[in-house]
Design an enzyme around this catalytic site. Sequence first.
Site, PDB file in Angstrom:
ATOM      1  N   ASN A   9       0.881  -1.169   0.000  1.00 51.16           N
ATOM      2  CA  ASN A   9       0.000   0.000   0.000  1.00 51.16           C
ATOM      3  C   ASN A   9       0.917   1.217   0.000  1.00 51.16           C
ATOM      4  O   ASN A   9       1.447   1.609   1.043  1.00 51.16           O
ATOM      5  CB  ASN A   9      -0.905  -0.029   1.230  1.00 51.16           C
ATOM      6  CG  ASN A   9      -1.965   1.061   1.215  1.00 51.16           C
ATOM      7  OD1 ASN A   9      -1.853   2.039   0.482  1.00 51.16           O
ATOM      8  ND2 ASN A   9      -2.983   0.904   2.038  1.00 51.16           N
ATOM      9  N   ARG A  91      -2.569  -1.911  -3.642  1.00 49.77           N
ATOM     10  CA  ARG A  91      -3.661  -0.946  -3.615  1.00 49.77           C
ATOM     11  C   ARG A  91      -3.327   0.139  -4.634  1.00 49.77           C
ATOM     12  O   ARG A  91      -2.342   0.870  -4.487  1.00 49.77           O
ATOM     13  CB  ARG A  91      -3.807  -0.318  -2.228  1.00 49.77           C
ATOM     14  CG  ARG A  91      -4.887   0.766  -2.192  1.00 49.77           C
ATOM     15  CD  ARG A  91      -4.740   1.636  -0.959  1.00 49.77           C
ATOM     16  NE  ARG A  91      -5.686   2.752  -0.995  1.00 49.77           N
ATOM     17  CZ  ARG A  91      -5.462   3.926  -0.424  1.00 49.77           C
ATOM     18  NH1 ARG A  91      -4.323   4.151   0.223  1.00 49.77           N
ATOM     19  NH2 ARG A  91      -6.367   4.876  -0.490  1.00 49.77           N
ATOM     20  N   HIS A 179     -11.353   5.326  -1.749  1.00 47.75           N
ATOM     21  CA  HIS A 179     -11.376   4.549  -0.502  1.00 47.75           C
ATOM     22  C   HIS A 179     -12.211   3.270  -0.644  1.00 47.75           C
ATOM     23  O   HIS A 179     -12.749   2.754   0.318  1.00 47.75           O
ATOM     24  CB  HIS A 179     -11.904   5.399   0.678  1.00 47.75           C
ATOM     25  CG  HIS A 179     -11.021   6.543   1.032  1.00 47.75           C
ATOM     26  ND1 HIS A 179     -11.503   7.821   1.218  1.00 47.75           N
ATOM     27  CD2 HIS A 179      -9.690   6.618   1.211  1.00 47.75           C
ATOM     28  CE1 HIS A 179     -10.499   8.637   1.501  1.00 47.75           C
ATOM     29  NE2 HIS A 179      -9.381   7.926   1.506  1.00 47.75           N
ATOM     30  N   HIS A 206     -15.028   7.229   6.286  1.00 48.19           N
ATOM     31  CA  HIS A 206     -13.601   6.872   6.266  1.00 48.19           C
ATOM     32  C   HIS A 206     -12.829   8.170   6.506  1.00 48.19           C
ATOM     33  O   HIS A 206     -12.663   8.994   5.607  1.00 48.19           O
ATOM     34  CB  HIS A 206     -13.219   6.265   4.917  1.00 48.19           C
ATOM     35  CG  HIS A 206     -11.761   5.936   4.790  1.00 48.19           C
ATOM     36  ND1 HIS A 206     -11.280   4.641   4.816  1.00 48.19           N
ATOM     37  CD2 HIS A 206     -10.669   6.734   4.658  1.00 48.19           C
ATOM     38  CE1 HIS A 206      -9.968   4.657   4.693  1.00 48.19           C
ATOM     39  NE2 HIS A 206      -9.572   5.925   4.598  1.00 48.19           N
ATOM     40  N   GLY A 208      -9.395   9.669   7.739  1.00 51.71           N
ATOM     41  CA  GLY A 208      -7.979   9.552   8.070  1.00 51.71           C
ATOM     42  C   GLY A 208      -7.284  10.804   7.588  1.00 51.71           C
ATOM     43  O   GLY A 208      -7.867  11.888   7.588  1.00 51.71           O
ATOM     44  N   SER A 209      -6.037  10.691   7.142  1.00 52.37           N
ATOM     45  CA  SER A 209      -5.379  11.863   6.558  1.00 52.37           C
ATOM     46  C   SER A 209      -6.106  12.290   5.292  1.00 52.37           C
ATOM     47  O   SER A 209      -6.223  13.468   4.979  1.00 52.37           O
ATOM     48  CB  SER A 209      -3.917  11.557   6.272  1.00 52.37           C
ATOM     49  OG  SER A 209      -3.798  10.429   5.420  1.00 52.37           O
ATOM     50  N   GLY A 210      -6.598  11.307   4.536  1.00 50.96           N
ATOM     51  CA  GLY A 210      -7.581  11.540   3.489  1.00 50.96           C
ATOM     52  C   GLY A 210      -8.924  11.138   4.062  1.00 50.96           C
ATOM     53  O   GLY A 210      -8.994  10.327   4.980  1.00 50.96           O
ATOM     54  N   ARG A 239      -5.542  18.485   2.502  1.00 54.16           N
ATOM     55  CA  ARG A 239      -6.317  18.733   1.282  1.00 54.16           C
ATOM     56  C   ARG A 239      -7.570  19.537   1.610  1.00 54.16           C
ATOM     57  O   ARG A 239      -8.148  19.404   2.681  1.00 54.16           O
ATOM     58  CB  ARG A 239      -6.696  17.407   0.617  1.00 54.16           C
ATOM     59  CG  ARG A 239      -5.542  16.748  -0.113  1.00 54.16           C
ATOM     60  CD  ARG A 239      -5.929  15.369  -0.622  1.00 54.16           C
ATOM     61  NE  ARG A 239      -5.500  14.314   0.267  1.00 54.16           N
ATOM     62  CZ  ARG A 239      -5.825  13.035   0.132  1.00 54.16           C
ATOM     63  NH1 ARG A 239      -6.638  12.658  -0.849  1.00 54.16           N
ATOM     64  NH2 ARG A 239      -5.374  12.129   0.977  1.00 54.16           N
ATOM     65  N   VAL A 329      -8.561   8.465  12.046  1.00 50.97           N
ATOM     66  CA  VAL A 329      -9.293   9.395  12.903  1.00 50.97           C
ATOM     67  C   VAL A 329     -10.624   8.774  13.313  1.00 50.97           C
ATOM     68  O   VAL A 329     -11.026   8.832  14.481  1.00 50.97           O
ATOM     69  CB  VAL A 329      -9.519  10.739  12.186  1.00 50.97           C
ATOM     70  CG1 VAL A 329     -10.335  11.681  13.058  1.00 50.97           C
ATOM     71  CG2 VAL A 329      -8.177  11.374  11.818  1.00 50.97           C
ATOM     72  N   GLY A 330     -11.328   8.177  12.369  1.00 53.91           N
ATOM     73  CA  GLY A 330     -12.627   7.584  12.656  1.00 53.91           C
ATOM     74  C   GLY A 330     -12.572   6.478  13.698  1.00 53.91           C
ATOM     75  O   GLY A 330     -13.485   6.341  14.512  1.00 53.91           O
ATOM     76  N   HIS A 332     -10.022   6.044  16.048  1.00 52.14           N
ATOM     77  CA  HIS A 332      -9.258   6.298  17.272  1.00 52.14           C
ATOM     78  C   HIS A 332      -9.469   7.668  17.914  1.00 52.14           C
ATOM     79  O   HIS A 332      -8.909   7.916  18.982  1.00 52.14           O
ATOM     80  CB  HIS A 332      -7.759   6.126  16.980  1.00 52.14           C
ATOM     81  CG  HIS A 332      -7.403   4.781  16.433  1.00 52.14           C
ATOM     82  ND1 HIS A 332      -7.561   3.614  17.147  1.00 52.14           N
ATOM     83  CD2 HIS A 332      -6.916   4.418  15.215  1.00 52.14           C
ATOM     84  CE1 HIS A 332      -7.172   2.585  16.406  1.00 52.14           C
ATOM     85  NE2 HIS A 332      -6.793   3.046  15.234  1.00 52.14           N
ATOM     86  N   GLU A 379      -7.850  -2.726   4.481  1.00 52.26           N
ATOM     87  CA  GLU A 379      -7.663  -2.670   3.032  1.00 52.26           C
ATOM     88  C   GLU A 379      -6.705  -3.745   2.542  1.00 52.26           C
ATOM     89  O   GLU A 379      -6.886  -4.297   1.448  1.00 52.26           O
ATOM     90  CB  GLU A 379      -7.131  -1.288   2.644  1.00 52.26           C
ATOM     91  CG  GLU A 379      -8.082  -0.145   2.929  1.00 52.26           C
ATOM     92  CD  GLU A 379      -7.397   1.212   2.914  1.00 52.26           C
ATOM     93  OE1 GLU A 379      -7.936   2.116   2.270  1.00 52.26           O
ATOM     94  OE2 GLU A 379      -6.333   1.355   3.553  1.00 52.26           O
TER      95      GLU A 379
END
Length: 396
Positions: A9, A91, A179, A206, A208-210, A239, A329-330, A332, A379
């Site tokens: 990945n 991925r 994602h 989803h 995270g950083s993205g 972003r 993030v989702g 933790h 993933e």
Amino acid sequence: MSDLILVLNCGSSSIKFALFDTSVSPLPRQPLWNGKVDGIGSKMPTFGETGIKPGPVALDENQPYPAALACIQERVLARLGHHRILAVAHRVVHGGAKYSTPVQIDAGILADLRNYIPLAPLHQPFALEAIASLLETHPNPPQIACFDTAFHHTLPRVEQMLPLPYSAWERGLRRYGFHGLSYEFISLVLAERYGEKARGRTIVAHIGSGASLCAMQELRSVATTMGFSALDGLMMGTRCGALDPGALLYLMQIEKLTVDQVGQLLYHESGLLGISGISSDPRELLRQESGNVRVQDALALYVRRIVREIGALVALLGGLDMLVFTAGVGEHNAEIRARICRELGFLEASMDEAANKNDAELISTAQSRLTIAVIPTNEEWIAASHAQALLGCAPP
């Protein structure tokens, strides 16, 4: 001797890898061994693996990415023992309209996939670099591309279209969604654990950083927040998310930014980092929120954009039965989840604060009409499963 599937990945500054043992049926969801090279291109890259904390690793400063790949190859080969690599699964973020299922990669497909680099510049070129390197140095075993866009091929035509001249649609300018490997895994877990309830009106976040949201019915994607590129939708770590195109015209026409400068701004200098001026990580911003207006603004807009997009997807679904958080993030960050859910009172959502603080799977109360869950994504296992099925070693 047992066969293993290696999953790679690849991101712009990190490469995650995982090895799955195909001798066990069904394929175990936990890898036999996994790890990550992080900070590629920085002054202090690190290597971490199962059971061992990340530590410094020496990479060639002139060619850090090939060096990181070589590091992983060396570590994997050292750990193989009596095992052998059956396949390498990658991925690949963008498969466009053409690739709706995993494919075994050859030189022609690799060249084809390079056309999508401008649509996912943070991920696509690096995955393809890894594939090209392995095709040259290790033509066997086969390499399998698993696409983040594939899960969203069920989007209705109206969700795929952009409000541009029809010729743009004919040229392939459309909303693809991303994602997908993550959403595919969550859909499988939801079916296993929640049965018919999960087949109703579900939104998976989803984050995270993205970050993106996916609206599902019958566990299939019917709408999503990321579109033509991975810049669309939610505000992210660096972003911008959805943005008035007039702002881009202003930046280029009035402030005279070049295309490259605008790209750098939108992908790397916006989002939480851009507004706060401190960090792209919500954990760090929460620690520095008190008394810092910029950090407060960054977190407030971050949450507001998520809530706003959830509301839009609820309208398309005609209501909501389940909300699922996943990714870094989702999974933790209890405080971010709490702030989002506090704004969803109109959905009769009620959060169990203790369960939320413990990152429990079910974080809604018994009285909540909306079921709220936290499910870790996987993933890498999805990619390994696709590779195994494509090679005829397991039922698809």
